[in-house]
Design a protein around this motif. Sequence first.
Motif, mmCIF file in Angstrom:
data_model
loop_
_atom_site.group_PDB
_atom_site.id
_atom_site.type_symbol
_atom_site.label_atom_id
_atom_site.label_comp_id
_atom_site.label_asym_id
_atom_site.label_seq_id
_atom_site.Cartn_x
_atom_site.Cartn_y
_atom_site.Cartn_z
ATOM 1 N N LEU A 294 7.892 3.424 14.456
ATOM 2 C CA LEU A 294 7.020 3.599 13.423
ATOM 3 C C LEU A 294 7.717 3.244 11.907
ATOM 4 O O LEU A 294 7.062 2.776 11.126
ATOM 5 C CB LEU A 294 6.838 5.222 13.069
ATOM 6 C CG LEU A 294 5.797 5.724 14.255
ATOM 7 C CD1 LEU A 294 5.886 7.356 14.084
ATOM 8 C CD2 LEU A 294 4.209 5.546 13.835
ATOM 9 N N ARG A 295 8.972 3.469 11.890
ATOM 10 C CA ARG A 295 9.688 2.799 10.957
ATOM 11 C C ARG A 295 9.485 1.340 10.489
ATOM 12 O O ARG A 295 9.209 0.686 9.613
ATOM 13 C CB ARG A 295 11.186 3.058 10.888
ATOM 14 C CG ARG A 295 11.650 4.428 10.735
ATOM 15 C CD ARG A 295 12.985 4.807 10.534
ATOM 16 N NE ARG A 295 13.444 6.078 10.767
ATOM 17 C CZ ARG A 295 13.916 6.635 11.555
ATOM 18 N NH1 ARG A 295 13.975 5.752 12.844
ATOM 19 N NH2 ARG A 295 14.292 7.838 11.538
ATOM 20 N N ARG A 296 9.545 0.607 11.656
ATOM 21 C CA ARG A 296 9.333 -0.955 11.741
ATOM 22 C C ARG A 296 7.921 -1.371 11.321
ATOM 23 O O ARG A 296 7.755 -2.265 10.460
ATOM 24 C CB ARG A 296 9.712 -1.584 12.896
ATOM 25 C CG ARG A 296 9.866 -3.093 13.056
ATOM 26 C CD ARG A 296 10.078 -3.529 14.466
ATOM 27 N NE ARG A 296 9.157 -3.267 15.270
ATOM 28 C CZ ARG A 296 9.386 -2.613 16.468
ATOM 29 N NH1 ARG A 296 10.515 -1.946 16.551
ATOM 30 N NH2 ARG A 296 8.192 -2.335 17.247
ATOM 31 N N GLU A 297 7.015 -0.684 11.830
ATOM 32 C CA GLU A 297 5.519 -0.917 11.734
ATOM 33 C C GLU A 297 4.809 -0.546 10.490
ATOM 34 O O GLU A 297 4.412 -1.240 9.845
ATOM 35 C CB GLU A 297 4.607 -0.417 12.849
ATOM 36 C CG GLU A 297 5.136 -1.003 14.250
ATOM 37 C CD GLU A 297 4.836 -2.500 14.371
ATOM 38 O OE1 GLU A 297 3.924 -3.041 13.915
ATOM 39 O OE2 GLU A 297 5.607 -3.370 15.058
ATOM 40 N N MET A 298 5.236 0.620 9.855
ATOM 41 C CA MET A 298 4.566 0.956 8.696
ATOM 42 C C MET A 298 5.391 0.410 7.414
ATOM 43 O O MET A 298 4.733 0.369 6.457
ATOM 44 C CB MET A 298 4.974 2.437 8.584
ATOM 45 C CG MET A 298 4.175 3.681 9.552
ATOM 46 S SD MET A 298 2.480 3.534 9.316
ATOM 47 C CE MET A 298 2.193 4.536 7.706
ATOM 48 N N GLU A 299 6.536 0.023 7.743
ATOM 49 C CA GLU A 299 7.184 -0.807 6.628
ATOM 50 C C GLU A 299 7.238 -2.238 6.630
ATOM 51 O O GLU A 299 7.591 -3.019 6.019
ATOM 52 C CB GLU A 299 8.586 -0.100 6.415
ATOM 53 C CG GLU A 299 8.613 1.387 5.859
ATOM 54 C CD GLU A 299 10.070 1.850 5.893
ATOM 55 O OE1 GLU A 299 11.040 0.940 5.886
ATOM 56 O OE2 GLU A 299 10.055 3.092 5.574
ATOM 57 N N SER A 300 6.078 -2.597 7.453
ATOM 58 C CA SER A 300 5.869 -4.071 7.563
ATOM 59 C C SER A 300 5.000 -4.702 6.723
ATOM 60 O O SER A 300 4.407 -3.818 5.726
ATOM 61 C CB SER A 300 5.622 -4.504 9.025
ATOM 62 O OG SER A 300 4.309 -3.965 9.149
ATOM 63 N N SER A 301 5.162 -5.924 6.305
ATOM 64 C CA SER A 301 4.424 -6.453 5.265
ATOM 65 C C SER A 301 2.906 -6.410 5.299
ATOM 66 O O SER A 301 2.195 -6.465 4.093
ATOM 67 C CB SER A 301 4.760 -7.960 5.197
ATOM 68 O OG SER A 301 4.193 -8.622 6.300
ATOM 69 N N ASN A 302 2.284 -6.167 6.660
ATOM 70 C CA ASN A 302 0.903 -6.053 6.532
ATOM 71 C C ASN A 302 0.322 -4.691 6.611
ATOM 72 O O ASN A 302 -0.778 -4.452 6.906
ATOM 73 C CB ASN A 302 0.418 -6.981 7.675
ATOM 74 C CG ASN A 302 0.735 -6.289 9.063
ATOM 75 O OD1 ASN A 302 1.889 -5.575 9.114
ATOM 76 N ND2 ASN A 302 -0.052 -6.585 10.122
ATOM 77 N N MET A 303 1.141 -3.663 6.184
ATOM 78 C CA MET A 303 0.736 -2.412 6.342
ATOM 79 C C MET A 303 0.715 -1.663 4.907
ATOM 80 O O MET A 303 1.862 -1.849 4.350
ATOM 81 C CB MET A 303 1.591 -1.428 7.279
ATOM 82 C CG MET A 303 1.270 -1.462 8.654
ATOM 83 S SD MET A 303 -0.442 -0.919 9.177
ATOM 84 C CE MET A 303 -0.374 0.711 8.382
ATOM 85 N N ASN A 304 -0.193 -0.927 4.538
ATOM 86 C CA ASN A 304 -0.291 -0.351 3.414
ATOM 87 C C ASN A 304 -0.404 1.207 3.702
ATOM 88 O O ASN A 304 -1.399 1.500 4.357
ATOM 89 C CB ASN A 304 -1.792 -0.700 2.396
ATOM 90 C CG ASN A 304 -1.328 -2.142 1.981
ATOM 91 O OD1 ASN A 304 -0.595 -2.505 1.595
ATOM 92 N ND2 ASN A 304 -2.611 -2.772 2.121
ATOM 93 N N TYR A 305 0.277 1.968 3.069
ATOM 94 C CA TYR A 305 0.196 3.438 3.030
ATOM 95 C C TYR A 305 0.558 4.125 1.851
ATOM 96 O O TYR A 305 0.857 3.405 0.818
ATOM 97 C CB TYR A 305 1.230 3.786 4.072
ATOM 98 C CG TYR A 305 2.840 3.542 3.954
ATOM 99 C CD1 TYR A 305 3.499 4.361 3.304
ATOM 100 C CD2 TYR A 305 3.053 2.397 4.306
ATOM 101 C CE1 TYR A 305 4.755 4.313 2.724
ATOM 102 C CE2 TYR A 305 4.607 2.189 4.078
ATOM 103 C CZ TYR A 305 5.240 3.156 3.099
ATOM 104 O OH TYR A 305 6.734 2.816 2.755
ATOM 105 N N LYS A 306 0.297 5.546 1.620
ATOM 106 C CA LYS A 306 0.649 6.092 0.490
ATOM 107 C C LYS A 306 1.046 7.439 0.993
ATOM 108 O O LYS A 306 0.785 8.121 1.899
ATOM 109 C CB LYS A 306 -0.674 6.341 -0.459
ATOM 110 C CG LYS A 306 -1.528 7.278 0.173
ATOM 111 C CD LYS A 306 -2.828 7.074 -1.115
ATOM 112 C CE LYS A 306 -3.821 8.317 -0.950
ATOM 113 N NZ LYS A 306 -4.808 8.242 -1.833
ATOM 114 N N ILE A 307 2.070 8.008 0.064
ATOM 115 C CA ILE A 307 2.649 9.262 0.092
ATOM 116 C C ILE A 307 2.410 10.043 -1.049
ATOM 117 O O ILE A 307 2.428 9.687 -2.317
ATOM 118 C CB ILE A 307 4.086 9.114 0.369
ATOM 119 C CG1 ILE A 307 4.489 8.476 1.538
ATOM 120 C CG2 ILE A 307 4.667 10.432 0.360
ATOM 121 C CD1 ILE A 307 5.745 8.060 2.065
ATOM 122 N N GLU A 308 1.675 11.115 -0.869
ATOM 123 C CA GLU A 308 1.434 12.317 -1.906
ATOM 124 C C GLU A 308 2.388 13.231 -1.736
ATOM 125 O O GLU A 308 2.591 14.038 -0.725
ATOM 126 C CB GLU A 308 -0.367 12.621 -1.752
ATOM 127 C CG GLU A 308 -1.123 11.401 -1.863
ATOM 128 C CD GLU A 308 -2.600 12.202 -2.218
ATOM 129 O OE1 GLU A 308 -2.712 13.441 -2.007
ATOM 130 O OE2 GLU A 308 -3.286 11.273 -2.615
#
Length: 308
Positions: free
Chosen positions: A32-46
Amino acid sequence: MAEEYRNAELPFKVFGVPEMEAASDKWTDSYLRREMESSNMNYKIEKSVDNHFMYWVNRHYKGSLGKFEPPTVHVKSLKFSEWLERAHEADLVGIEPSEEHWYAMCGVEAGRILHKTPEKMQFIPKDLPSFSTTKKNFFVTKPDMNKGIQCRFGMKGVIAEAHYDGGRNMVAMLKGAKRYILAPPHACPSLSIVKEKAHPEYRHSLIDWSDPREALQEGFGQVDAIDTILHEGEVLYIPSYWFHYIASLDYSIQCNTRSGPPPDGQGEDVIKSSGCMSGRYSPEEIEKAKRQLQRRRSPGVDTGDSAI
Protein backbone atom coordinates in the motif's frame (compact mmCIF):
# COMPACT_ATOMS: atom_id res chain seq x y z
CA MET A 1 -30.36 -16.32 -2.77
CA ALA A 2 -28.10 -13.21 -2.70
CA GLU A 3 -29.34 -12.17 -6.14
CA GLU A 4 -32.93 -12.40 -4.91
CA TYR A 5 -32.10 -10.11 -1.99
CA ARG A 6 -30.38 -7.64 -4.32
CA ASN A 7 -33.31 -7.61 -6.74
CA ALA A 8 -35.69 -7.08 -3.81
CA GLU A 9 -33.55 -4.15 -2.59
CA LEU A 10 -32.72 -5.71 0.79
CA PRO A 11 -29.32 -5.65 2.53
CA PHE A 12 -27.19 -8.79 2.67
CA LYS A 13 -23.59 -9.92 3.05
CA VAL A 14 -21.57 -12.38 0.98
CA PHE A 15 -18.28 -14.02 1.91
CA GLY A 16 -15.80 -16.44 0.39
CA VAL A 17 -15.30 -14.27 -2.71
CA PRO A 18 -11.82 -15.27 -4.04
CA GLU A 19 -11.13 -11.85 -5.55
CA MET A 20 -11.76 -10.04 -2.26
CA GLU A 21 -9.79 -12.55 -0.22
CA ALA A 22 -6.84 -12.25 -2.63
CA ALA A 23 -6.90 -8.45 -2.38
CA SER A 24 -7.04 -8.64 1.42
CA ASP A 25 -3.88 -10.78 1.43
CA LYS A 26 -2.12 -8.66 -1.20
CA TRP A 27 -2.74 -5.27 0.42
CA THR A 28 0.12 -5.41 2.91
CA ASP A 29 1.59 -2.25 4.43
CA SER A 30 4.57 -2.29 2.08
CA TYR A 31 2.36 -2.83 -0.98
CA LEU A 32 0.00 0.00 0.00
CA ARG A 33 2.83 2.43 0.76
CA ARG A 34 4.33 1.83 -2.68
CA GLU A 35 1.07 1.94 -4.63
CA MET A 36 -0.69 4.76 -2.78
CA GLU A 37 2.32 7.07 -3.06
CA SER A 38 2.98 6.29 -6.73
CA SER A 39 2.70 9.02 -9.33
CA ASN A 40 -0.66 7.87 -10.78
CA MET A 41 -2.58 7.75 -7.47
CA ASN A 42 -4.47 10.63 -5.93
CA TYR A 43 -5.66 10.45 -2.34
CA LYS A 44 -6.60 12.83 0.42
CA ILE A 45 -6.41 12.74 4.19
CA GLU A 46 -8.85 14.56 6.40
CA LYS A 47 -8.51 15.47 10.08
CA SER A 48 -11.26 15.89 12.64
CA VAL A 49 -11.07 17.26 16.19
CA ASP A 50 -12.62 13.98 17.37
CA ASN A 51 -13.72 10.67 15.86
CA HIS A 52 -16.65 12.06 13.82
CA PHE A 53 -16.30 12.64 10.08
CA MET A 54 -19.18 14.35 8.36
CA TYR A 55 -18.88 14.18 4.57
CA TRP A 56 -19.09 17.56 2.85
CA VAL A 57 -18.41 19.05 -0.55
CA ASN A 58 -16.62 22.33 -1.08
CA ARG A 59 -19.31 24.65 -2.37
CA HIS A 60 -20.40 28.17 -1.58
CA TYR A 61 -23.62 27.98 0.41
CA LYS A 62 -26.19 30.69 1.03
CA GLY A 63 -29.32 29.10 2.38
CA SER A 64 -31.76 28.86 5.25
CA LEU A 65 -29.38 26.98 7.55
CA GLY A 66 -26.92 29.86 7.88
CA LYS A 67 -23.18 30.07 7.44
CA PHE A 68 -21.46 26.75 6.73
CA GLU A 69 -18.30 25.78 8.58
CA PRO A 70 -16.45 22.66 7.33
CA PRO A 71 -16.50 19.91 9.99
CA THR A 72 -13.08 18.52 8.91
CA VAL A 73 -9.89 19.84 7.32
CA HIS A 74 -7.89 18.50 4.40
CA VAL A 75 -4.31 17.76 5.52
CA LYS A 76 -2.19 18.09 2.39
CA SER A 77 1.14 17.71 4.19
CA LEU A 78 0.47 14.18 5.52
CA LYS A 79 1.65 11.26 3.38
CA PHE A 80 -0.24 7.98 3.25
CA SER A 81 2.66 6.15 4.91
CA GLU A 82 2.48 8.63 7.82
CA TRP A 83 -1.27 8.15 8.11
CA LEU A 84 -0.74 4.37 8.15
CA GLU A 85 1.66 4.64 11.09
CA ARG A 86 -0.91 6.66 13.05
CA ALA A 87 -3.63 4.10 12.28
CA HIS A 88 -1.50 1.21 13.56
CA GLU A 89 -0.51 3.21 16.64
CA ALA A 90 -4.18 3.75 17.46
CA ASP A 91 -4.67 -0.04 17.41
CA LEU A 92 -1.62 -0.67 19.58
CA VAL A 93 -1.99 1.96 22.30
CA GLY A 94 -5.61 3.04 21.86
CA ILE A 95 -7.16 6.39 21.05
CA GLU A 96 -9.90 8.34 22.83
CA PRO A 97 -12.99 9.43 20.86
CA SER A 98 -12.24 13.03 21.86
CA GLU A 99 -8.73 12.96 20.34
CA GLU A 100 -7.89 14.06 16.80
CA HIS A 101 -8.51 11.40 14.15
CA TRP A 102 -7.38 11.10 10.53
CA TYR A 103 -9.27 9.49 7.64
CA ALA A 104 -7.69 8.60 4.28
CA MET A 105 -9.66 8.20 1.07
CA CYS A 106 -9.23 7.83 -2.66
CA GLY A 107 -11.25 7.10 -5.76
CA VAL A 108 -10.64 5.71 -9.24
CA GLU A 109 -12.70 6.11 -12.37
CA ALA A 110 -15.15 3.57 -13.73
CA GLY A 111 -13.97 0.55 -15.67
CA ARG A 112 -15.53 1.76 -18.95
CA ILE A 113 -13.22 4.79 -18.75
CA LEU A 114 -10.08 3.08 -17.46
CA HIS A 115 -10.19 0.33 -20.06
CA LYS A 116 -9.73 2.95 -22.78
CA THR A 117 -6.40 3.97 -21.24
CA PRO A 118 -5.02 0.77 -19.61
CA GLU A 119 -1.60 2.36 -19.11
CA LYS A 120 -3.19 4.70 -16.54
CA MET A 121 -4.96 1.97 -14.58
CA GLN A 122 -4.11 2.04 -10.86
CA PHE A 123 -3.70 -0.93 -8.53
CA ILE A 124 -7.24 -0.75 -7.11
CA PRO A 125 -9.16 -1.65 -10.32
CA LYS A 126 -6.46 -4.20 -11.18
CA ASP A 127 -6.93 -5.96 -7.83
CA LEU A 128 -10.73 -5.56 -7.82
CA PRO A 129 -11.71 -6.27 -11.45
CA SER A 130 -15.31 -7.19 -10.54
CA PHE A 131 -15.77 -3.66 -9.20
CA SER A 132 -14.19 -2.12 -12.33
CA THR A 133 -15.88 -3.87 -15.22
CA THR A 134 -17.23 -3.01 -18.64
CA LYS A 135 -19.70 -5.91 -18.49
CA LYS A 136 -22.61 -6.56 -16.15
CA ASN A 137 -21.88 -8.84 -13.21
CA PHE A 138 -23.31 -9.61 -9.78
CA PHE A 139 -21.65 -6.58 -8.15
CA VAL A 140 -22.08 -4.04 -10.98
CA THR A 141 -25.53 -4.32 -12.53
CA LYS A 142 -25.27 -1.21 -14.73
CA PRO A 143 -21.69 -0.68 -15.96
CA ASP A 144 -22.77 2.38 -17.96
CA MET A 145 -23.83 4.07 -14.69
CA ASN A 146 -20.93 2.86 -12.57
CA LYS A 147 -19.11 5.68 -10.75
CA GLY A 148 -15.83 3.88 -10.21
CA ILE A 149 -14.38 2.60 -6.94
CA GLN A 150 -14.17 4.61 -3.74
CA CYS A 151 -11.83 3.39 -0.99
CA ARG A 152 -11.85 4.54 2.64
CA PHE A 153 -8.94 3.90 4.99
CA GLY A 154 -10.14 4.17 8.57
CA MET A 155 -8.33 4.30 11.87
CA LYS A 156 -9.83 2.93 15.08
CA GLY A 157 -12.93 4.83 16.18
CA VAL A 158 -13.55 6.82 12.98
CA ILE A 159 -17.25 7.43 12.39
CA ALA A 160 -18.72 8.27 8.98
CA GLU A 161 -21.99 10.05 9.70
CA ALA A 162 -25.28 8.56 8.54
CA HIS A 163 -26.37 9.29 4.98
CA TYR A 164 -27.96 7.74 1.92
CA ASP A 165 -26.62 7.25 -1.61
CA GLY A 166 -28.69 7.15 -4.77
CA GLY A 167 -27.35 3.93 -6.26
CA ARG A 168 -26.90 0.22 -5.63
CA ASN A 169 -23.87 0.05 -3.35
CA MET A 170 -21.52 -2.93 -2.95
CA VAL A 171 -19.02 -2.52 -0.09
CA ALA A 172 -15.99 -4.82 0.25
CA MET A 173 -14.08 -4.95 3.53
CA LEU A 174 -10.44 -5.60 2.68
CA LYS A 175 -8.79 -4.95 6.05
CA GLY A 176 -10.12 -4.92 9.60
CA ALA A 177 -13.79 -4.56 10.50
CA LYS A 178 -16.47 -1.88 10.56
CA ARG A 179 -19.82 -1.62 12.24
CA TYR A 180 -22.71 -0.68 9.95
CA ILE A 181 -26.13 0.50 11.08
CA LEU A 182 -28.59 0.52 8.18
CA ALA A 183 -32.01 2.14 8.13
CA PRO A 184 -34.56 1.90 5.28
CA PRO A 185 -35.72 4.91 3.24
CA HIS A 186 -39.00 5.22 5.15
CA ALA A 187 -36.98 6.18 8.27
CA CYS A 188 -35.97 9.47 6.64
CA PRO A 189 -38.44 11.79 8.44
CA SER A 190 -37.00 10.69 11.81
CA LEU A 191 -33.33 11.30 10.99
CA SER A 192 -32.96 15.10 10.65
CA ILE A 193 -31.64 14.88 7.10
CA VAL A 194 -30.12 17.89 5.35
CA LYS A 195 -32.70 18.41 2.57
CA GLU A 196 -31.18 21.30 0.62
CA LYS A 197 -29.19 20.08 -2.39
CA ALA A 198 -27.12 23.26 -2.27
CA HIS A 199 -25.91 22.51 1.26
CA PRO A 200 -22.41 20.93 1.53
CA GLU A 201 -23.78 18.17 3.80
CA TYR A 202 -26.84 17.30 1.70
CA ARG A 203 -28.26 13.77 2.28
CA HIS A 204 -26.65 13.46 5.72
CA SER A 205 -28.18 13.09 9.16
CA LEU A 206 -27.41 15.85 11.65
CA ILE A 207 -28.12 13.55 14.59
CA ASP A 208 -25.22 12.02 16.52
CA TRP A 209 -26.14 8.35 16.21
CA SER A 210 -23.50 7.34 18.75
CA ASP A 211 -24.99 9.41 21.60
CA PRO A 212 -27.70 7.43 23.45
CA ARG A 213 -28.99 10.63 25.10
CA GLU A 214 -29.64 12.27 21.77
CA ALA A 215 -31.14 9.03 20.50
CA LEU A 216 -33.74 9.11 23.25
CA GLN A 217 -34.61 12.73 22.46
CA GLU A 218 -35.00 11.93 18.75
CA GLY A 219 -37.12 8.80 19.30
CA PHE A 220 -34.68 6.40 17.71
CA GLY A 221 -36.38 3.54 19.52
CA GLN A 222 -39.10 3.70 16.88
CA VAL A 223 -36.71 3.63 13.90
CA ASP A 224 -36.33 0.36 11.98
CA ALA A 225 -32.66 -0.57 11.57
CA ILE A 226 -30.16 -3.38 11.02
CA ASP A 227 -26.92 -3.55 13.00
CA THR A 228 -24.05 -5.65 11.61
CA ILE A 229 -20.26 -6.03 11.67
CA LEU A 230 -18.57 -6.26 8.27
CA HIS A 231 -15.43 -8.35 8.56
CA GLU A 232 -12.38 -8.67 6.33
CA GLY A 233 -13.17 -10.47 3.08
CA GLU A 234 -16.93 -9.85 3.25
CA VAL A 235 -19.07 -7.77 0.89
CA LEU A 236 -22.13 -5.85 2.09
CA TYR A 237 -24.93 -4.76 -0.20
CA ILE A 238 -26.49 -1.42 0.75
CA PRO A 239 -29.66 -0.90 -1.28
CA SER A 240 -30.30 2.36 -3.05
CA TYR A 241 -31.40 5.17 -0.69
CA TRP A 242 -30.82 3.13 2.48
CA PHE A 243 -29.17 5.10 5.28
CA HIS A 244 -25.86 3.84 6.61
CA TYR A 245 -23.84 4.87 9.64
CA ILE A 246 -20.31 3.47 9.84
CA ALA A 247 -17.83 3.05 12.70
CA SER A 248 -14.34 1.68 12.17
CA LEU A 249 -13.51 -0.86 14.88
CA ASP A 250 -9.80 -0.90 14.09
CA TYR A 251 -7.46 -0.13 11.17
CA SER A 252 -9.67 -0.86 8.20
CA ILE A 253 -10.00 -0.57 4.44
CA GLN A 254 -13.30 -0.65 2.61
CA CYS A 255 -13.82 -0.20 -1.11
CA ASN A 256 -17.22 0.28 -2.64
CA THR A 257 -18.75 0.64 -6.07
CA ARG A 258 -22.17 1.92 -7.12
CA SER A 259 -23.99 1.27 -10.37
CA GLY A 260 -27.17 3.23 -10.61
CA PRO A 261 -30.65 2.83 -9.10
CA PRO A 262 -32.80 -0.31 -9.32
CA PRO A 263 -35.02 -0.65 -12.42
CA ASP A 264 -38.22 0.45 -10.66
CA GLY A 265 -36.64 3.36 -8.79
CA GLN A 266 -37.33 1.67 -5.46
CA GLY A 267 -36.21 3.78 -2.51
CA GLU A 268 -36.15 7.10 -4.32
CA ASP A 269 -39.94 7.25 -4.41
CA VAL A 270 -40.07 6.84 -0.63
CA ILE A 271 -37.43 9.52 -0.02
CA LYS A 272 -39.21 11.97 -2.32
CA SER A 273 -42.66 11.36 -0.84
CA SER A 274 -41.29 11.87 2.69
CA GLY A 275 -40.10 15.38 1.81
CA CYS A 276 -36.44 14.56 2.43
CA MET A 277 -35.47 15.87 -1.01
CA SER A 278 -37.73 18.90 -0.98
CA GLY A 279 -35.20 21.44 0.24
CA ARG A 280 -37.97 23.03 2.31
CA TYR A 281 -37.90 23.42 6.08
CA SER A 282 -40.49 24.52 8.58
CA PRO A 283 -39.37 27.32 10.95
CA GLU A 284 -39.02 24.72 13.71
CA GLU A 285 -36.85 22.48 11.50
CA ILE A 286 -34.57 25.40 10.63
CA GLU A 287 -33.97 26.27 14.27
CA LYS A 288 -33.34 22.64 15.16
CA ALA A 289 -30.92 22.13 12.26
CA LYS A 290 -29.03 25.31 13.17
CA ARG A 291 -28.58 24.06 16.74
CA GLN A 292 -27.32 20.71 15.47
CA LEU A 293 -24.88 22.33 13.07
CA GLN A 294 -23.55 24.65 15.77
CA ARG A 295 -23.13 21.81 18.22
CA ARG A 296 -21.41 19.68 15.62
CA ARG A 297 -20.41 16.51 17.35
CA SER A 298 -19.74 16.52 21.07
CA PRO A 299 -16.42 14.71 21.66
CA GLY A 300 -16.02 11.88 24.10
CA VAL A 301 -18.75 9.55 22.85
CA ASP A 302 -17.62 5.92 22.72
CA THR A 303 -18.43 4.14 19.43
CA GLY A 304 -19.29 1.02 21.37
CA ASP A 305 -22.66 2.51 22.31
CA SER A 306 -25.56 2.31 19.90
CA ALA A 307 -28.17 4.92 19.22
CA ILE A 308 -30.43 2.45 17.42
